[in-house]
Write an enzyme that holds these catalytic residues in place. Structure first.
Site, PDB file in Angstrom:
ATOM      1  N   THR A  71      -1.860   1.398  -8.162  1.00  0.00           N
ATOM      2  CA  THR A  71      -1.087   0.472  -8.989  1.00  0.00           C
ATOM      3  C   THR A  71      -1.149   0.813 -10.484  1.00  0.00           C
ATOM      4  OG1 THR A  71      -1.284  -1.309  -7.386  1.00  0.00           O
ATOM      5  CG2 THR A  71      -0.847  -1.952  -9.662  1.00  0.00           C
ATOM      6  N   THR A  95       3.942  -4.525  -3.412  1.00  0.00           N
ATOM      7  CA  THR A  95       2.834  -4.408  -2.463  1.00  0.00           C
ATOM      8  C   THR A  95       1.528  -4.895  -3.048  1.00  0.00           C
ATOM      9  OG1 THR A  95       3.889  -2.552  -1.323  1.00  0.00           O
ATOM     10  CG2 THR A  95       1.507  -2.789  -1.055  1.00  0.00           C
ATOM     11  N   CYS A  96       1.178  -4.448  -4.240  1.00  0.00           N
ATOM     12  CA  CYS A  96      -0.135  -4.772  -4.814  1.00  0.00           C
ATOM     13  C   CYS A  96      -0.352  -6.268  -4.912  1.00  0.00           C
ATOM     14  CB  CYS A  96      -0.274  -4.131  -6.191  1.00  0.00           C
ATOM     15  SG  CYS A  96      -1.833  -4.544  -6.998  1.00  0.00           S
ATOM     16  N   LYS A 143      -6.041  -8.512  -0.762  1.00  0.00           N
ATOM     17  CA  LYS A 143      -7.191  -7.797  -0.190  1.00  0.00           C
ATOM     18  C   LYS A 143      -8.478  -8.140  -0.927  1.00  0.00           C
ATOM     19  CE  LYS A 143      -8.359  -4.288  -2.072  1.00  0.00           C
ATOM     20  NZ  LYS A 143      -7.897  -2.936  -1.870  1.00  0.00           N
ATOM     21  N   CYS A 145      -3.483  -4.954  -3.100  1.00  0.00           N
ATOM     22  CA  CYS A 145      -4.727  -5.067  -3.866  1.00  0.00           C
ATOM     23  C   CYS A 145      -5.205  -6.502  -4.068  1.00  0.00           C
ATOM     24  CB  CYS A 145      -4.558  -4.440  -5.252  1.00  0.00           C
ATOM     25  SG  CYS A 145      -3.391  -3.089  -5.362  1.00  0.00           S
ATOM     26  N   GLY A 201      18.968  -3.132  -2.745  1.00  0.00           N
ATOM     27  CA  GLY A 201      19.699  -2.205  -3.593  1.00  0.00           C
ATOM     28  C   GLY A 201      19.783  -0.823  -2.982  1.00  0.00           C
ATOM     29  N   ARG A 257     -11.763  10.700   3.325  1.00  0.00           N
ATOM     30  CA  ARG A 257     -11.455  12.094   3.003  1.00  0.00           C
ATOM     31  C   ARG A 257     -10.876  12.186   1.591  1.00  0.00           C
ATOM     32  NH1 ARG A 257      -6.738  15.319   3.853  1.00  0.00           N
ATOM     33  NH2 ARG A 257      -5.735  13.528   4.868  1.00  0.00           N
ATOM     34  N   TYR A 298      -9.016   4.142   2.385  1.00  0.00           N
ATOM     35  CA  TYR A 298      -9.338   2.896   1.684  1.00  0.00           C
ATOM     36  C   TYR A 298      -9.155   1.672   2.579  1.00  0.00           C
ATOM     37  CZ  TYR A 298      -8.382   4.939  -3.053  1.00  0.00           C
ATOM     38  OH  TYR A 298      -8.379   5.654  -4.213  1.00  0.00           O
ATOM     39  N   ILE A 299      -7.926   1.548   3.130  1.00  0.00           N
ATOM     40  CA  ILE A 299      -7.550   0.326   3.821  1.00  0.00           C
ATOM     41  C   ILE A 299      -8.428   0.096   5.041  1.00  0.00           C
ATOM     42  CG2 ILE A 299      -5.676  -0.786   5.112  1.00  0.00           C
ATOM     43  CD1 ILE A 299      -3.725   0.632   3.162  1.00  0.00           C
TER      44      ILE A 299
END
Length: 496
Positions: free
Chosen positions: A343, A69-70, A78, A75, A143, A237, A210-211
């Protein structure tokens, strides 16, 4: 020679017993935590296999990519978009510094998108090479665990491969979730938001974390009209309430429309866009609706319950302080455990796993004094305790030092945007318990402050440190006056 392992029941196993397994370690998920654990374990001499879904910028149950993802849809892309969006304000500010921008400036969204995609493809390749150079065997496919020491990998052509492993590590991360409202299929998550073909002119964002805050800054910085809806009185929050209010003021000052204490109840497709309906009866039209309402552990398709691995109610894998599940041969790190979903924390957990299991060193992840940042424009960064947390945990009075000032750059540009810094101190020990900053370069500054807090720095040591002048950072070593003192008997402020 048999490797030394700090797992009690394995200490006496022989080379012959080890030879019964195809791998010493098999990792499911090649994101930050999984790659780190695999590489470090291989460096300690372990035979390691790892599997990951095929690469694509937008994830699904059957698509992912080495880097996780990062690197691919978090991250890194972004932050590239944040950099792109920040230039809008910089160009405005440049005019009072003598830059005469006479011609109309155009922004090319597709060019930025292309550059972003090129970078994540490059990083995907780097992560693959890191695994290869460490001697880790990479399998592309899905997997799942079929036994305490057995994994099954379904390859792209549907072929199933089965491997035995002395240890299995789950590192499958998390996935964005959508709220259960009518028309939710019309909205997007952060995955799609990072790869939109066209830049929206009207964007609605639902969420206060954050997002949500970061995409509000990105899209507004690139010229979109942005409406941000969130359930609380303030966004973010869990962060320091005073700093949350600063971020909210900055978002509004940059032209973002805030809708606190508001839920979205329905999305309706129309000829003019997506009609958004709220629980206050408001209606507005948007080109894009982004759901930034949290992420859930990515554990559904791993067959964990059938094997007996315990999960919590969100689907997070339950682990002990060494990242071990209730099945002695199965471990988990990163967002799939839902501990601290960052991360660098997944990297730390992966490192500790490798040291513990293959490095001959008992190593527990340390979750104290972990810095983090919200890459809004301008950014917020924090380390240690918020004022509310410090009051709640206090055994003595809490001292709060704050500095609120106009950055030097703004005095010429004319931008009305204050930088706010804050230190929270234990009155009895003089130890600095937490630090916060909202303003330009906050994450770069806070990384250094985090080292000081990790070392147990006192306020007196901050005060005795010579500052760098002229800089914003020097304010952290020149805050001499106490802004307020909270007694132990005082009650913490309500988390808004």
């Amino acid at each position: 020679m048999a490797r030394k392992m700090l797992v009690d029941e394995e200490m006496t196993q022989t080379n012959q017993e080890e030879a019964h397994f195809d791998f010493d370690l098999f990792v499911i998920g090649a994101g930050s935590g999984g790659v780190r654990a695999a590489r470090f374990s291989a460096n300690f001499g372990a035979k390691v296999g790892i599997c990951e879904l095929p690469f694509h910028p937008i994830s699904s149950e059957v698509i992912g990519g080495v880097g996780g993802t990062c690197v691919i849809r978090g991250c890194v892309p972004k932050k590239i978009l944040v950099y792109g969006a920040a230039f809008g304000g910089e160009l405005e500010d440049a005019q009072n510094y003598g830059w005469e921008l006479n011609e109309k400036l155009d922004f090319n969204w597709k060019k930025l998108l292309h550059k972003k995609t090129d970078e994540i493809i490059r990083l995907n390749g780097i992560y693959k090479r890191l695994l290869s150079n460490a001697g880790v065997k990479l399998f592309e496919g899905e997997g799942k665990i079929v036994g305490p020491n057995e994994v099954e990998v379904t390859q792209l052509d549907g072929t199933k491969l089965s491997y035995s492993a002395k240890h299995i590590l789950i590192a499958t991360g998390s996935r964005a979730q959508r709220p259960a409202i009518p028309g939710q299929e019309l909205g997007i998550t952060s995955d799609e938001a990072l790869s939109l073909e066209d830049l929206p002119k009207r964007a609605v964002i639902f969420g206060g974390g954050y997002i949500a805050v970061e995409f509000a800054s990105i899209w507004r910085g690139l010229g979109a009209e942005v409406d941000l809806f969130f359930r609380r009185e303030l966004p973010l929050r869990g962060f320091d309430d005073e700093m949350r209010a600063v971020v909210a003021r900055n978002l509004e000052a940059r032209g973002i429309n805030l809708h606190p204490q508001t839920n979205l109840t329905e999305l309706i497709k129309t000829d003019n866009g997506i009609k958004v309906i709220t629980d206050h009866g408001e209606e507005l039209l948007a080109d894009v609706v982004l759901f930034a309402t949290g992420r859930l552990p990515n554990s559904k398709r791993l067959n964990l319950e059938a094997v007996g691995v315990e999960l919590d109610k969100t689907g997070a894998v339950k682990v002990d302080e060494y990242s071990r599940t209730n099945i002695p041969s199965i471990w988990a790190v990163g967002d799939v455990t839902n501990r601290m979903n960052l991360t660098p924390v997944a990297l730390m957990e992966g490192t500790c796993f490798a040291k513990t299991v293959f490095g001959g060193e008992s190593c527990k992840p340390d979750y104290s004094h972990i810095p983090c940042a919200v890459f809004s424009i301008p950014p917020l960064s924090v380390v240690g305790l918020s004022e509310e947390q410090a009051i709640e945990q206090a055994n003595s009075d809490v001292l709060v030092f704050t500095s609120n000032f106009n950055p030097m750059k703004n005095t010429i540009s004319g931008r009305q945007e204050k930088t706010v810094m804050k230190l929270v101190v234990d009155a009895e020990t003089d130890k600095v318990l937490g630090a916060s900053m909202c303003g330009p370069d906050a994450p770069e500054i806070m990384q250094g402050i985090a080292v000081a807090l990790k070392c147990g720095a006192t306020k007196a040591q901050f005060d005795s440190t010579v500052g760098i002048h002229p800089s914003a950072a020097e304010e952290f070593v020149t805050m001499r006056s106490v802004s307020r003192r909270i007694t132990v008997s005082g009650k913490p402020k309500e988390n808004l």
